[in-house]
Design a protein around this motif. Structure first.
Motif, PDB file in Angstrom:
ATOM      1  N   SER A  53       0.829  -1.208   0.000  1.00  0.00           N
ATOM      2  CA  SER A  53       0.000   0.000   0.000  1.00  0.00           C
ATOM      3  C   SER A  53       0.865   1.260   0.000  1.00  0.00           C
ATOM      4  CB  SER A  53      -0.919   0.020   1.218  1.00  0.00           C
ATOM      5  OG  SER A  53      -0.128   0.111   2.392  1.00  0.00           O
ATOM      6  N   GLU A  54       2.148   1.109   0.314  1.00  0.00           N
ATOM      7  CA  GLU A  54       3.119   2.194   0.410  1.00  0.00           C
ATOM      8  C   GLU A  54       2.802   3.163   1.544  1.00  0.00           C
ATOM      9  OE1 GLU A  54       4.381   4.018  -3.311  1.00  0.00           O
ATOM     10  OE2 GLU A  54       3.753   2.221  -4.387  1.00  0.00           O
ATOM     11  N   LEU A  55       1.924   2.742   2.452  1.00  0.00           N
ATOM     12  CA  LEU A  55       1.654   3.550   3.640  1.00  0.00           C
ATOM     13  C   LEU A  55       2.673   3.166   4.713  1.00  0.00           C
ATOM     14  CD1 LEU A  55      -2.238   3.291   3.686  1.00  0.00           C
ATOM     15  CD2 LEU A  55      -0.899   5.288   3.032  1.00  0.00           C
ATOM     16  N   ARG A  56       2.881   4.046   5.675  1.00  0.00           N
ATOM     17  CA  ARG A  56       3.897   3.827   6.694  1.00  0.00           C
ATOM     18  C   ARG A  56       3.458   2.738   7.672  1.00  0.00           C
ATOM     19  NH1 ARG A  56       7.045   8.432  10.016  1.00  0.00           N
ATOM     20  NH2 ARG A  56       9.087   7.604   9.517  1.00  0.00           N
ATOM     21  N   VAL A  57       4.395   1.812   7.946  1.00  0.00           N
ATOM     22  CA  VAL A  57       4.130   0.750   8.928  1.00  0.00           C
ATOM     23  C   VAL A  57       4.967   1.070  10.163  1.00  0.00           C
ATOM     24  CG1 VAL A  57       4.204  -1.725   9.403  1.00  0.00           C
ATOM     25  CG2 VAL A  57       3.763  -0.918   7.075  1.00  0.00           C
ATOM     26  N   TYR A  58       4.292   1.406  11.258  1.00  0.00           N
ATOM     27  CA  TYR A  58       5.000   1.788  12.477  1.00  0.00           C
ATOM     28  C   TYR A  58       5.464   0.550  13.232  1.00  0.00           C
ATOM     29  CZ  TYR A  58       3.425   6.535  11.605  1.00  0.00           C
ATOM     30  OH  TYR A  58       3.221   7.773  11.049  1.00  0.00           O
ATOM     31  N   PRO A  59       6.495   0.696  14.080  1.00  0.00           N
ATOM     32  CA  PRO A  59       7.004  -0.463  14.840  1.00  0.00           C
ATOM     33  C   PRO A  59       5.912  -1.091  15.715  1.00  0.00           C
ATOM     34  CG  PRO A  59       8.495   1.394  15.027  1.00  0.00           C
ATOM     35  CD  PRO A  59       7.289   1.880  14.322  1.00  0.00           C
ATOM     36  N   GLY A  60       5.862  -2.436  15.692  1.00  0.00           N
ATOM     37  CA  GLY A  60       4.839  -3.157  16.465  1.00  0.00           C
ATOM     38  C   GLY A  60       3.539  -3.341  15.714  1.00  0.00           C
ATOM     39  N   PHE A  89       5.890 -11.065   5.975  1.00  0.00           N
ATOM     40  CA  PHE A  89       5.790 -12.239   5.120  1.00  0.00           C
ATOM     41  C   PHE A  89       7.164 -12.452   4.487  1.00  0.00           C
ATOM     42  CE2 PHE A  89       5.034 -13.915   0.781  1.00  0.00           C
ATOM     43  CZ  PHE A  89       4.420 -15.118   1.103  1.00  0.00           C
ATOM     44  N   VAL A  90       7.652 -13.702   4.579  1.00  0.00           N
ATOM     45  CA  VAL A  90       8.964 -14.013   4.011  1.00  0.00           C
ATOM     46  C   VAL A  90       8.752 -14.830   2.747  1.00  0.00           C
ATOM     47  CG1 VAL A  90      11.207 -15.093   4.418  1.00  0.00           C
ATOM     48  CG2 VAL A  90       9.985 -13.997   6.302  1.00  0.00           C
ATOM     49  N   ARG A  91       9.273 -14.299   1.621  1.00  0.00           N
ATOM     50  CA  ARG A  91       9.120 -14.996   0.345  1.00  0.00           C
ATOM     51  C   ARG A  91      10.064 -16.188   0.275  1.00  0.00           C
ATOM     52  NH1 ARG A  91       9.068 -10.175  -4.068  1.00  0.00           N
ATOM     53  NH2 ARG A  91      11.303 -10.428  -3.756  1.00  0.00           N
ATOM     54  N   ARG A  92       9.898 -17.000  -0.752  1.00  0.00           N
ATOM     55  CA  ARG A  92      10.740 -18.188  -0.918  1.00  0.00           C
ATOM     56  C   ARG A  92      12.213 -17.846  -1.110  1.00  0.00           C
ATOM     57  NH1 ARG A  92       7.115 -21.852  -5.005  1.00  0.00           N
ATOM     58  NH2 ARG A  92       5.648 -22.628  -3.446  1.00  0.00           N
ATOM     59  N   ASP A  93      12.442 -16.686  -1.769  1.00  0.00           N
ATOM     60  CA  ASP A  93      13.835 -16.290  -1.990  1.00  0.00           C
ATOM     61  C   ASP A  93      14.487 -15.697  -0.734  1.00  0.00           C
ATOM     62  OD1 ASP A  93      12.498 -13.889  -1.872  1.00  0.00           O
ATOM     63  OD2 ASP A  93      13.320 -13.080  -3.736  1.00  0.00           O
ATOM     64  N   GLY A  94      13.743 -15.584   0.359  1.00  0.00           N
ATOM     65  CA  GLY A  94      14.294 -15.136   1.641  1.00  0.00           C
ATOM     66  C   GLY A  94      14.061 -13.670   1.932  1.00  0.00           C
ATOM     67  N   GLN A  95      13.440 -12.918   1.020  1.00  0.00           N
ATOM     68  CA  GLN A  95      13.212 -11.498   1.257  1.00  0.00           C
ATOM     69  C   GLN A  95      11.985 -11.316   2.150  1.00  0.00           C
ATOM     70  OE1 GLN A  95      12.775  -9.117  -2.245  1.00  0.00           O
ATOM     71  NE2 GLN A  95      12.799  -7.188  -1.109  1.00  0.00           N
ATOM     72  N   ALA A  96      12.165 -10.535   3.229  1.00  0.00           N
ATOM     73  CA  ALA A  96      11.075 -10.288   4.183  1.00  0.00           C
ATOM     74  C   ALA A  96      10.302  -9.052   3.757  1.00  0.00           C
ATOM     75  CB  ALA A  96      11.636 -10.100   5.579  1.00  0.00           C
ATOM     76  N   LEU A  97       8.976  -9.181   3.618  1.00  0.00           N
ATOM     77  CA  LEU A  97       8.105  -8.062   3.260  1.00  0.00           C
ATOM     78  C   LEU A  97       7.222  -7.741   4.453  1.00  0.00           C
ATOM     79  CD1 LEU A  97       6.962  -9.392  -0.238  1.00  0.00           C
ATOM     80  CD2 LEU A  97       8.698  -7.683   0.173  1.00  0.00           C
ATOM     81  N   VAL A  98       7.068  -6.450   4.726  1.00  0.00           N
ATOM     82  CA  VAL A  98       6.227  -6.023   5.849  1.00  0.00           C
ATOM     83  C   VAL A  98       4.983  -5.366   5.270  1.00  0.00           C
ATOM     84  CG1 VAL A  98       6.093  -4.640   7.938  1.00  0.00           C
ATOM     85  CG2 VAL A  98       8.260  -5.668   7.277  1.00  0.00           C
ATOM     86  N   PHE A  99       3.806  -5.858   5.647  1.00  0.00           N
ATOM     87  CA  PHE A  99       2.544  -5.320   5.157  1.00  0.00           C
ATOM     88  C   PHE A  99       1.846  -4.559   6.274  1.00  0.00           C
ATOM     89  CE2 PHE A  99       3.503  -8.908   2.430  1.00  0.00           C
ATOM     90  CZ  PHE A  99       3.288  -8.372   1.177  1.00  0.00           C
TER      91      PHE A  99
END
Length: 156
Positions: free
Chosen positions: A2-9, A14-24
């Protein structure tokens, strides 16, 4: 997503198969990502707003180019004051001055040409006559003997 800011906590990771961690931001964004939905086609995302040119009210104004200013500098053979005086002079004065200058240049060229011719005459006249006399003396013996006449019979 969404490109909105994700604050701590907050948010989901989500971790993809290639090992890259995505934060939603939330489970909605995670669910849409897993369904392989394109964020540019969802009207509430920043990607859609950017693609459809929404939200930017600030218009970019053109930068005005500064006009170049001319500087008068002294040139070899003429000072700055002389150049300014020539520029301020009326057109008729400029024309007569240029005509005088052209006449002076032509006169200098004429004098130089005449000087060169005088120098050439004094240097070469003696040499030429000597060369001609020497050539005549060399050729005098050759002219005395007649050349063999061609009868056209191939050496018979």
């Amino acid at each position: 997503f969404s490109e909105l800011r994700v604050y701590p906590g907050h948010g989901k990771q989500f971790v993809r198969r290639d090992g890259q961690a995505l934060v939603f931001l939330n489970s909605k964004c995670l669910s849409l990502y897993k369904q392989k939905k394109k964020p540019g086609q969802l009207t509430w995302t920043q990607a859609w707003r950017r693609l459809n040119k929404k939200g930017k009210t600030i218009t970019v104004t053109r930068r005005r180019n500064r006009k170049t200013t001319k500087f008068v500098r002294a040139v070899t053979g003429a000072t700055k004051a002389e150049i300014d005086a020539r520029r301020r002079a009326p057109p008729s004065a400029k024309a007569s001055a240029s005509a005088k200058e052209i006449a002076a240049i032509k006169e200098r060229r004429r004098k130089a040409r005449a000087e060169r011719r005088r120098a050439a005459k004094t240097n070469n006249t003696g040499r030429r006559t000597e060369r001609r006399r020497a050539a005549k003396a060399n050729n005098a013996g050759r002219r005395a003997a007649p050349a063999a006449r061609n009868t056209g019979r191939r050496g018979r």
